[in-house]
Design a protein around this motif. Structure first.
Motif, PDB file in Angstrom:
ATOM      1  N   LEU A 124       0.847  -1.182   0.000  1.00 50.23           N
ATOM      2  CA  LEU A 124       0.000   0.000   0.000  1.00 50.23           C
ATOM      3  C   LEU A 124       0.888   1.238   0.000  1.00 50.23           C
ATOM      4  CD1 LEU A 124      -3.047   0.804   0.167  1.00 50.23           C
ATOM      5  CD2 LEU A 124      -2.669   1.131   2.611  1.00 50.23           C
ATOM      6  N   LEU A 125       0.697   2.091  -1.006  1.00 47.78           N
ATOM      7  CA  LEU A 125       1.529   3.272  -1.208  1.00 47.78           C
ATOM      8  C   LEU A 125       0.669   4.526  -1.299  1.00 47.78           C
ATOM      9  CD1 LEU A 125       3.706   1.946  -4.169  1.00 47.78           C
ATOM     10  CD2 LEU A 125       4.587   2.408  -1.880  1.00 47.78           C
ATOM     11  N   PRO A 126       1.267   5.691  -1.045  1.00 51.11           N
ATOM     12  CA  PRO A 126       0.574   6.917  -1.440  1.00 51.11           C
ATOM     13  C   PRO A 126       0.393   6.922  -2.955  1.00 51.11           C
ATOM     14  CG  PRO A 126       2.494   7.400  -0.053  1.00 51.11           C
ATOM     15  CD  PRO A 126       2.589   5.962  -0.459  1.00 51.11           C
ATOM     16  N   ASP A 150       4.527  -8.776  -3.530  1.00 47.95           N
ATOM     17  CA  ASP A 150       5.733  -9.026  -4.329  1.00 47.95           C
ATOM     18  C   ASP A 150       5.681  -8.397  -5.722  1.00 47.95           C
ATOM     19  OD1 ASP A 150       6.831 -10.537  -2.236  1.00 47.95           O
ATOM     20  OD2 ASP A 150       5.827 -12.356  -2.935  1.00 47.95           O
ATOM     21  N   CYS A 151       4.729  -7.517  -5.952  1.00 50.77           N
ATOM     22  CA  CYS A 151       4.644  -6.822  -7.233  1.00 50.77           C
ATOM     23  C   CYS A 151       5.528  -5.575  -7.199  1.00 50.77           C
ATOM     24  CB  CYS A 151       3.191  -6.429  -7.512  1.00 50.77           C
ATOM     25  SG  CYS A 151       2.935  -5.519  -9.039  1.00 50.77           S
ATOM     26  N   ASN A 152       6.240  -5.310  -8.271  1.00 49.04           N
ATOM     27  CA  ASN A 152       7.043  -4.099  -8.390  1.00 49.04           C
ATOM     28  C   ASN A 152       6.168  -3.000  -8.992  1.00 49.04           C
ATOM     29  OD1 ASN A 152       8.785  -2.024  -9.023  1.00 49.04           O
ATOM     30  ND2 ASN A 152      10.205  -3.257 -10.217  1.00 49.04           N
ATOM     31  N   PRO A 153       5.796  -1.972  -8.227  1.00 47.59           N
ATOM     32  CA  PRO A 153       4.870  -0.956  -8.741  1.00 47.59           C
ATOM     33  C   PRO A 153       5.444  -0.110  -9.872  1.00 47.59           C
ATOM     34  CG  PRO A 153       5.737  -0.302  -6.599  1.00 47.59           C
ATOM     35  CD  PRO A 153       6.180  -1.709  -6.820  1.00 47.59           C
ATOM     36  N   LEU A 154       6.763  -0.197 -10.098  1.00 44.76           N
ATOM     37  CA  LEU A 154       7.378   0.566 -11.182  1.00 44.76           C
ATOM     38  C   LEU A 154       7.461  -0.222 -12.483  1.00 44.76           C
ATOM     39  CD1 LEU A 154      10.358   2.261  -9.283  1.00 44.76           C
ATOM     40  CD2 LEU A 154       7.999   3.067  -9.542  1.00 44.76           C
ATOM     41  N   ASP A 155       7.175  -1.506 -12.416  1.00 45.49           N
ATOM     42  CA  ASP A 155       7.323  -2.365 -13.583  1.00 45.49           C
ATOM     43  C   ASP A 155       6.290  -2.045 -14.657  1.00 45.49           C
ATOM     44  OD1 ASP A 155       6.654  -5.219 -14.991  1.00 45.49           O
ATOM     45  OD2 ASP A 155       8.769  -5.072 -14.421  1.00 45.49           O
ATOM     46  N   MET A 156       6.697  -2.185 -15.903  1.00 48.22           N
ATOM     47  CA  MET A 156       5.825  -1.900 -17.038  1.00 48.22           C
ATOM     48  C   MET A 156       4.524  -2.704 -16.979  1.00 48.22           C
ATOM     49  SD  MET A 156       5.422  -0.292 -19.915  1.00 48.22           S
ATOM     50  CE  MET A 156       4.608  -0.410 -21.515  1.00 48.22           C
ATOM     51  N   MET A 157       4.590  -3.947 -16.501  1.00 46.52           N
ATOM     52  CA  MET A 157       3.426  -4.824 -16.522  1.00 46.52           C
ATOM     53  C   MET A 157       2.570  -4.702 -15.269  1.00 46.52           C
ATOM     54  SD  MET A 157       3.717  -6.081 -19.457  1.00 46.52           S
ATOM     55  CE  MET A 157       2.424  -7.319 -19.406  1.00 46.52           C
ATOM     56  N   SER A 158       2.988  -3.903 -14.312  1.00 47.13           N
ATOM     57  CA  SER A 158       2.257  -3.792 -13.053  1.00 47.13           C
ATOM     58  C   SER A 158       1.107  -2.805 -13.163  1.00 47.13           C
ATOM     59  CB  SER A 158       3.198  -3.341 -11.927  1.00 47.13           C
ATOM     60  OG  SER A 158       4.195  -4.299 -11.695  1.00 47.13           O
ATOM     61  N   PRO A 175      -2.121  -1.234 -10.357  1.00 52.29           N
ATOM     62  CA  PRO A 175      -2.645  -1.292  -8.990  1.00 52.29           C
ATOM     63  C   PRO A 175      -3.964  -2.050  -8.913  1.00 52.29           C
ATOM     64  CG  PRO A 175      -2.965   0.901  -9.919  1.00 52.29           C
ATOM     65  CD  PRO A 175      -2.144   0.134 -10.911  1.00 52.29           C
ATOM     66  N   LEU A 176      -4.158  -2.730  -7.792  1.00 54.55           N
ATOM     67  CA  LEU A 176      -5.422  -3.415  -7.538  1.00 54.55           C
ATOM     68  C   LEU A 176      -6.485  -2.443  -7.047  1.00 54.55           C
ATOM     69  CD1 LEU A 176      -4.015  -6.513  -5.622  1.00 54.55           C
ATOM     70  CD2 LEU A 176      -4.705  -6.412  -8.029  1.00 54.55           C
ATOM     71  N   LEU A 177      -6.021  -1.366  -6.429  1.00 52.10           N
ATOM     72  CA  LEU A 177      -6.939  -0.390  -5.844  1.00 52.10           C
ATOM     73  C   LEU A 177      -6.317   0.994  -5.975  1.00 52.10           C
ATOM     74  CD1 LEU A 177      -9.530   0.075  -3.944  1.00 52.10           C
ATOM     75  CD2 LEU A 177      -7.864   0.101  -2.078  1.00 52.10           C
ATOM     76  N   VAL A 178      -7.119   1.973  -6.374  1.00 55.41           N
ATOM     77  CA  VAL A 178      -6.684   3.358  -6.407  1.00 55.41           C
ATOM     78  C   VAL A 178      -7.771   4.214  -5.777  1.00 55.41           C
ATOM     79  CG1 VAL A 178      -6.007   5.330  -7.831  1.00 55.41           C
ATOM     80  CG2 VAL A 178      -5.339   3.018  -8.520  1.00 55.41           C
ATOM     81  N   LEU A 204      -2.870   0.320  -4.077  1.00 57.50           N
ATOM     82  CA  LEU A 204      -2.513  -0.988  -3.541  1.00 57.50           C
ATOM     83  C   LEU A 204      -2.067  -1.898  -4.669  1.00 57.50           C
ATOM     84  CD1 LEU A 204      -2.563  -3.100  -1.163  1.00 57.50           C
ATOM     85  CD2 LEU A 204      -4.929  -3.583  -1.866  1.00 57.50           C
ATOM     86  N   TYR A 205      -0.931  -2.605  -4.435  1.00 56.07           N
ATOM     87  CA  TYR A 205      -0.405  -3.567  -5.399  1.00 56.07           C
ATOM     88  C   TYR A 205      -0.370  -4.957  -4.772  1.00 56.07           C
ATOM     89  CZ  TYR A 205       1.053   0.374  -8.249  1.00 56.07           C
ATOM     90  OH  TYR A 205       1.051   1.510  -9.011  1.00 56.07           O
ATOM     91  N   ALA A 206      -0.439  -5.967  -5.609  1.00 54.90           N
ATOM     92  CA  ALA A 206      -0.368  -7.347  -5.136  1.00 54.90           C
ATOM     93  C   ALA A 206       0.977  -7.609  -4.458  1.00 54.90           C
ATOM     94  CB  ALA A 206      -0.563  -8.309  -6.302  1.00 54.90           C
TER      95      ALA A 206
END
Length: 389
Positions: A52-54, A365-373, A375-378, A361-363
């Protein structure tokens, strides 16, 4: 809305809460903590150990002021009939129904600075805005500064017309003249207010009025600069008038990183994912953000949307990681550091009680900077804009 079982990256002194919860109410963060909350309502979200990130913040864009899929009809970025236009306000040209706002939200970008362009020595007032809403007045976080431009862009625009400015000297002289006039305007206004019997108010000047908050350091001076010498010119002007400066782009910042650090001058780096499309960008290097950071310069990463589409902001930070920036520092450039540079850190950019509920929110072990990533929730101001969990 309660979110629990999350790895919370607060981006403040609390650091990372390995297994935590966060509660939002009326668009704000109500509380957050470690472990399991005492009560878990039925409509709560189990983050399943996810990160969970800002919400991300793009610190320099032309979002909504240069519209997608349109040419002149949707380009309200540069009032290039006059090379010095501090009275222009980005908020008056932004279309919040531009589809790029949705593309930003879907990638976890909850706020952005939308700026007038760099055709003029002074382009106007920058708006820090949320990416969710239908009326730009409701999306406005604050007017955060005045946009200036040094170097190639004003030269190119006005050289073709054989009008001033066509040299760096003339660009700087125009900025200096405008700031001197505004300073004198403030002096004359103060004289009138302190002794209205002996002094008349100055004749109303909309340009001077727009620059008054800048001279009072209530807002910042944002300088479009690519070359190292232009960055130094921004320093010179800022010292002369006591401004609170920020460098936008700073493409050759790595050449004078120690000097920038000594001046305590923040830099919004970018665009990173682009070609060297003009001579003043020939020094573009992926290492720029890393070198600046290593020298103690506060940095943010930007897309300069529409130069790089705003949804590639995380990928731009990933490119800076390839250039030597750490992952954790890259996340900071998109959150708390961007908020601090824009002067909106009391509102957004980190996760703490009373701040706006701008989060993603990201799953696990997911890298939020990755091209394929993705968020699950915004959430933007407590409004759920995307939910896949």
């Amino acid at each position: 809305m309660l979110i629990y079982n999350a790895e919370i990256h607060t981006m403040d002194s609390r650091g990372v809460i390995e297994n935590g919860w966060i509660d939002t109410e009326n668009g704000k963060i109500k509380a957050l903590g470690e472990g399991a909350p005492d009560n878990i309502p039925e409509d709560s979200i189990n983050a399943q150990g996810g990160m969970l990130l800002p919400g991300f913040i793009d610190a320099h864009t032309h979002l909504g002021i240069i519209e997608d899929s349109l040419d002149f009809e949707g380009d309200d970025c540069n009032e290039s009939t006059d090379p010095f236009t501090p009275q222009m306000r980005a908020i008056d040209g932004i279309n919040p129904f531009d589809r790029c706002f949705e593309e930003a939200r879907m990638r976890g970008i909850t706020a952005a600075a939308s700026s007038p362009g760099s055709a003029n020595a002074c382009g106007g007032e920058i708006a820090a805005i949320k990416t969710y809403g239908r009326r730009i007045d409701d999306m406005l976080i604050k007017s955060c500064g005045i946009k200036f431009a040094l170097g190639e862009n004003p030269k190119n625009v006005y050289n073709g017309r054989e009008e001033t400015p066509i040299t760096r000297m003339a660009i700087t002289a125009l900025i200096r003249e405008g700031l001197y006039k505004a300073r004198r305007y403030v002096h004359d206004m103060d004289s009138y207010y302190s002794d209205s019997e002996n002094y008349d108010p100055p004749e109303y000047d909309i340009k001077c009025e727009a620059l008054m908050p800048l001279l009072d350091r209530k807002i910042k001076a944002f300088f479009h600069c690519h070359r190292a010498d232009d960055i130094c010119t921004a320093m010179r002007i800022s010292r002369e008038f006591g401004l609170d400066p920020v460098i936008i782009h700073g493409t050759e910042g790595y050449k004078i990183a120690d000097i920038i650090a000594a001046e305590k001058l923040p830099v919004i780096c970018g665009p990173v994912i682009c070609d060297r499309c003009k001579p003043e960008m020939r020094g573009l290097e992926l290492k720029n953000a890393a070198v600046l950071h290593e020298n103690g310069v506060k940095i943010a990463i930007c897309t300069d949307h529409t130069v790089t589409p705003i949804q590639y902001l995380p990928l731009s930070a990933q490119a800076a990681v390839k250039g030597g920036l750490s992952f954790d520092d890259a996340i900071r450039t998109l959150t708390v550091s961007s908020a601090e540079i824009l002067g909106i850190d009391e509102i957004t950019g980190s996760l703490a009680p009373e701040k706006d509920a701008d989060l993603q929110l990201y799953a696990k072990d997911c890298n939020p900077l990755d091209m394929m990533s993705e968020p699950l929730l915004v959430m933007v101001g407590g409004e759920i804009c995307r939910r896949e969990i």
